[in-house]
Design an enzyme around this catalytic site. Structure first.
Site, PDB file in Angstrom:
ATOM      1  CD  GLU A   1      11.018  28.728  -1.030  1.00  0.00           C
ATOM      2  OE1 GLU A   1      11.380  29.900  -1.238  1.00  0.00           O
ATOM      3  OE2 GLU A   1      11.232  27.806  -1.838  1.00  0.00           O
TER       4      GLU A   1
ATOM      5  CE  LYS B   1      10.162  27.383  -5.418  1.00  0.00           C
ATOM      6  NZ  LYS B   1      11.368  27.724  -4.630  1.00  0.00           N
TER       7      LYS B   1
ATOM      8  CB  CYS C   1      10.115  31.230  -3.584  1.00  0.00           C
ATOM      9  SG  CYS C   1      11.542  32.359  -3.503  1.00  0.00           S
TER      10      CYS C   1
END
Ligand code: ACM
Length: 258
Positions: A34, A104, A137
């Protein structure tokens, strides 16, 4: 790898080193962490804006794109500038083309100050007749994300990460078992402004076996040959199918806000 906070040129150099090592190891699908272009522990919106890059024209994207020629695919986390917003995104390049951008959905802690949350379902990319799901993540903590990817026929989850909490690597074993899917978590290492990242990048099988795992402070390429068709078998026993045996008529509560 270990990106350096706010140092775009150094992050390009470090990413290039990873790309070269992966090419030498004949890796055909590569997952980088990330925010690989920017580092993580921002302290102001100004810092974030200074390192945010447009997809696909930034130099960072161009080195990924170039690497992906020769029948390869690469995914990397990027601090992305799009219109007037900044996203914590993952870009996927395959065969020299941008295949998808995932923004995300589940922002972690202070990230809510810097980034807009993504508002689209996580994508599945087809590459050489296989299906690759994408999440980033902290999406690990929301099992719906991995489930959606499995329902979209992903055989493996590609998972760039900058993990801070100590739970994810173990939690991904469960994500894999409950969806009968592979997962590749590429986590950064090192420290930034007092935040410690937990490394231990890993590849996990649909049975929850850790096929390989790097050390907590190790910068390296770890790779494994996997037979993605293994993820097409969703039987957890002879009588239990992890997707077909769900009981959605009982799950109304799951799709309502608390
Ligand atoms: C995280 O989502 N980077 C913890």
């Amino acid at each position: 790898m270990q990106p350096v906070l706010l140092d775009k040129a150094e992050n390009i150099a470090r990413t290039n080193e990873m790309l070269e090592r992966a090419a030498k190891s004949e890796v055909d699908v590569l997952v980088l962490p990330e925010l690989a272009n920017s580092g993580y522990a921002f302290q102001s919106g100004l810092e974030v804006r200074l390192v945010a890059e447009e997809v696909p024209n930034s130099e960072f994207c161009q080195i990924l794109k170039k690497w992906s020629l020769n029948d390869r695919m690469v995914i990397a986390g990027i601090c992305e500038a799009y219109e007037t917003s900044i996203y914590n995104s993952a870009v996927v390049f395959a065969n020299g083309e941008l295949r998808t951008i995932y923004r995300k959905v589940n922002l972690f802690n202070q990230e809510v100050e810097w980034f807009e949350p993504g508002r689209k379902e996580p994508p599945v990319v087809e590459f050489n007749n296989h299906h690759y799901g994408i999440m980033i993540c902290f999406d690990w903590a929301f099992p719906e994300i991995a489930r959606i990817l499995a329902l979209k026929d992903a055989q493996v989850i590609l998972h760039p990460a900058n993990l801070v909490l100590p739970y994810c690597q173990n939690a991904m074993i469960t994500r894999c078992i409950e969806n009968h899917i592979f997962a590749v978590t590429a986590n950064r290492i090192g420290k930034e402004r007092g935040l410690h990242f937990s490394g231990n990048s890993q590849i996990v099988s649909p049975k929850g076996e850790i096929l390989c795992r790097l050390g907590e402070n190790e910068v390296s390429i770890v790779y494994h040959d996997i037979d993605l068709e293994e993820a097409d078998n969703k039987m957890i026993t002879k009588r239990n199918h992890v997707l077909r045996d769900r009981t959605p008529e009982l799950y109304e509560r799951l799709v309502k806000r608390r």
